[in-house]
Design a protein around this motif. Sequence first.
Motif, short mmCIF file in Angstrom:
data_model
loop_
_atom_site.label_atom_id
_atom_site.label_comp_id
_atom_site.label_asym_id
_atom_site.label_seq_id
_atom_site.Cartn_x
_atom_site.Cartn_y
_atom_site.Cartn_z
N THR A 1 -1.64 -0.39 -3.18
CA THR A 1 -1.02 -0.03 -4.45
C THR A 1 -0.02 -1.07 -4.98
N LYS B 1 -1.22 1.39 2.77
CA LYS B 1 -1.05 2.02 1.45
C LYS B 1 -0.31 1.06 0.51
N TYR C 1 0.97 3.36 6.49
CA TYR C 1 1.96 3.19 5.43
C TYR C 1 1.90 1.76 4.87
N ASP D 1 5.78 2.98 -2.42
CA ASP D 1 5.12 2.88 -1.11
C ASP D 1 5.87 1.92 -0.19
#
Length: 302
Positions: free
Chosen positions: A271, A267, A264, A276
């Motif tokens: 991004t 990610k 997580y 997120d």
Amino acid sequence: MSEKTTTSQVEKKPSKRKDYMLFTKIRLSVSVVVSALSGYLFAIGIEGKSSSGLELLYLLLGGILVTGASNGTNQIIEKDLDAQMNRTKMRPLPQGNMSVREGVVVVAVCLIIGTWMLYQLNLYAAVLGLLSYVSYSFVYTPMKRISPWAVLVGAFPGAISPMIGAVAVTGEFGLLPGALFFVQFVWQFPHFWAIAWISHEDYQQGGFDLLPSKSGKSKASAFQIMFYALLLIPFSLFPWLLGYIESNITVVIISVLGLLFFLYAYKLYRTLEDADARKLMFASIIYLPLIQFTYVLDRFFV
């Protein structure tokens, strides 16, 4: 006239109760004592001692009250700043639903009764509770407007709860309470920074700049969040390295949970999206009790 007065009184009672719940952040306080409970049960399993309902009452209610006192003191100190931020402007003090004097009384009652309850467990539990209150309220809170290092300072009181639970059983500051402390200590960084990322603009309205990099919501900040999420994997294995975890299956579960949590954070690094960061925040809320009660289950069922 009598009917209107009665109706008005009925309407006010839930409102005042809600004010007190918001002032002490009761939901956050409950989540904190869940960590204390996990530390307590883990230590019970290791020490081979028996628990009692009265001990649990003192631990859970005492922890809720001391944490509530910390949250209330934070809101008293930051009442003017809270009025400037969307996420906090509806709190009782900025709204004028509670006076500072009333808030001080609530804090004093919670702190005195909560500390007394922890003292019934042992002196060390009470000392840790008071240390958590003082460091959160009078070191971390004023430092938030001065430096992002406040997050490091705040991680100390934020990680004391499982330590209190363990010390309530062991009666000493040993390796076991220390191991549980450091797991939650490292977890604080990706957890809080995810919140700071989501609320970055709102925090700036109150004069807070709490992301790890001066560049704000950037690759530099996201990298540090990711780094601490990765660091959490070996730290979460401390209880196993110290011999408190017995099953290889438990080690695998802890490692997999750590890897999933890290993904997580990775990610977010890729991004830089608020969505997120929000997923990481929710993942962190789920991750911590899962890890802590995996420790507990290892002692009782494996």
